[in-house]
Scaffold this active site. Structure first.
Site, PDB file in Angstrom:
ATOM      1  N   CYS A  61      31.593  44.879  40.091  1.00  0.00           N
ATOM      2  CA  CYS A  61      31.989  46.268  39.840  1.00  0.00           C
ATOM      3  C   CYS A  61      30.850  47.268  39.940  1.00  0.00           C
ATOM      4  O   CYS A  61      31.011  48.344  40.538  1.00  0.00           O
ATOM      5  CB  CYS A  61      32.661  46.385  38.477  1.00  0.00           C
ATOM      6  SG  CYS A  61      31.571  46.109  37.054  1.00  0.00           S
ATOM      7  N   HIS A  98      32.250  47.066  32.373  1.00  0.00           N
ATOM      8  CA  HIS A  98      32.857  47.384  33.664  1.00  0.00           C
ATOM      9  C   HIS A  98      32.572  48.839  33.998  1.00  0.00           C
ATOM     10  O   HIS A  98      32.391  49.678  33.102  1.00  0.00           O
ATOM     11  CB  HIS A  98      34.373  47.132  33.606  1.00  0.00           C
ATOM     12  CG  HIS A  98      35.100  47.422  34.878  1.00  0.00           C
ATOM     13  ND1 HIS A  98      34.793  46.810  36.075  1.00  0.00           N
ATOM     14  CD2 HIS A  98      36.129  48.287  35.154  1.00  0.00           C
ATOM     15  CE1 HIS A  98      35.598  47.265  37.021  1.00  0.00           C
ATOM     16  NE2 HIS A  98      36.403  48.163  36.492  1.00  0.00           N
ATOM     17  N   ASP A 110      39.145  52.393  41.396  1.00  0.00           N
ATOM     18  CA  ASP A 110      38.474  51.146  41.027  1.00  0.00           C
ATOM     19  C   ASP A 110      38.572  50.154  42.179  1.00  0.00           C
ATOM     20  O   ASP A 110      39.608  49.535  42.385  1.00  0.00           O
ATOM     21  CB  ASP A 110      39.108  50.559  39.769  1.00  0.00           C
ATOM     22  CG  ASP A 110      38.258  49.472  39.122  1.00  0.00           C
ATOM     23  OD1 ASP A 110      37.366  48.942  39.809  1.00  0.00           O
ATOM     24  OD2 ASP A 110      38.489  49.173  37.944  1.00  0.00           O
TER      25      ASP A 110
END
Length: 246
Positions: A61, A98, A110
């Site tokens: 991420c 995250h 995302d």
């Protein structure tokens, strides 16, 4: 940033947020191979661009959303980097567990959570949003944070306060080195496809098409390296190995 090179990397989609998001998920894999190859992970913008665009790798991420944020800013969008804590059963992960993006104050973006939504979500709470990845809902918490739910199951809890990518450096290192980190449990490489998803977990090739899942063992090193190259465009000189505690 070389915007043209980045857009070439993701197939030069239509320059809408929706199409950029989908194209990124289909071309840039979510992968933790660097951890199992003993490669250090850097969040410096030049290093992210070199890895993802020039060397045609993926990342997790902090890398994927970190670089995608820079592309979106180059294209004229306003991007807030938001910290999140991932739900693991009934527990929440650590702060900065995250990284997700709030774009133009209107959409949650995302491209770095692995198997998740295919398109941006509207930054609106209390409304179900249908996506090829499921039904997503953003809900307010009593503390002012926002939970992201998929098919009714909480995925992660977002803080509203904007952060910088540097704020995630310590937790990025922690995720690479903490013996119980799920990123250290085994090599994973995965991307969205037009019909579903394709992944390599350890030495297993997993192809999901129209909700039907098929698995095949990759028994030799040659088979595994070939699968990384053919399905993800990832060329490796050796096989990622399960990391031991440091």
């Amino acid at each position: 940033m070389d915007v043209t090179a980045y857009l070439d990397r993701i197939g030069r989609p239509e320059p809408t947020l929706r199409e950029l998001h989908r194209a990124h998920l289909e071309t840039v894999p979510f992968e933790n191979l660097a951890i199992h190859l003993g490669e250090p992970i850097s969040l410096a913008p030049d290093d992210l661009f070199d890895k993802i665009v020039r060397r045609r790798r993926g990342g997790f991420c902090y890398e994927l959303n970190g670089l995608f944020a820079l592309l979106l800013e180059e294209l004229g969008h306003t991007v807030d980097r938001l910290a999140a804590r991932v739900f693991g059963g009934e527990r929440l992960g650590p702060p900065f567990d995250h990284l997700a993006l709030l774009v133009d104050g209107s959409h949650l973006v995302d491209v770095g959570f692995g198997d998740h939504g295919a398109y941006p979500l509207r930054w609106v709470t209390g409304i179900d949003q249908s996506d090829p990845g499921g039904v997503f809902t953003l809900t307010e918490t009593g503390e002012g944070d926002v939970d992201v739910l998929r098919d009714g199951e909480p995925q992660y809890r977002l803080e509203r306060r904007p952060r910088t990518l540097d704020d995630f450096t310590a937790t990025c290192w922690y995720q690479q080195t903490w013996p119980d980190s799920h990123f250290r449990k085994g090599p994973v490489c995965s991307r969205l496809t037009g019909e579903g998803r394709i992944s390599i977990s350890g030495r297993t090739l997993i192809v999901t098409t129209g909700g039907v899942r098929e698995e095949a063992a990759l028994e030799s090193d040659e088979e595994l390296l070939t699968a990384y190259r053919e399905h993800f465009g990832v060329s490796l000189g050796r096989v990622p190995e399960l990391t031991s505690a440091r």
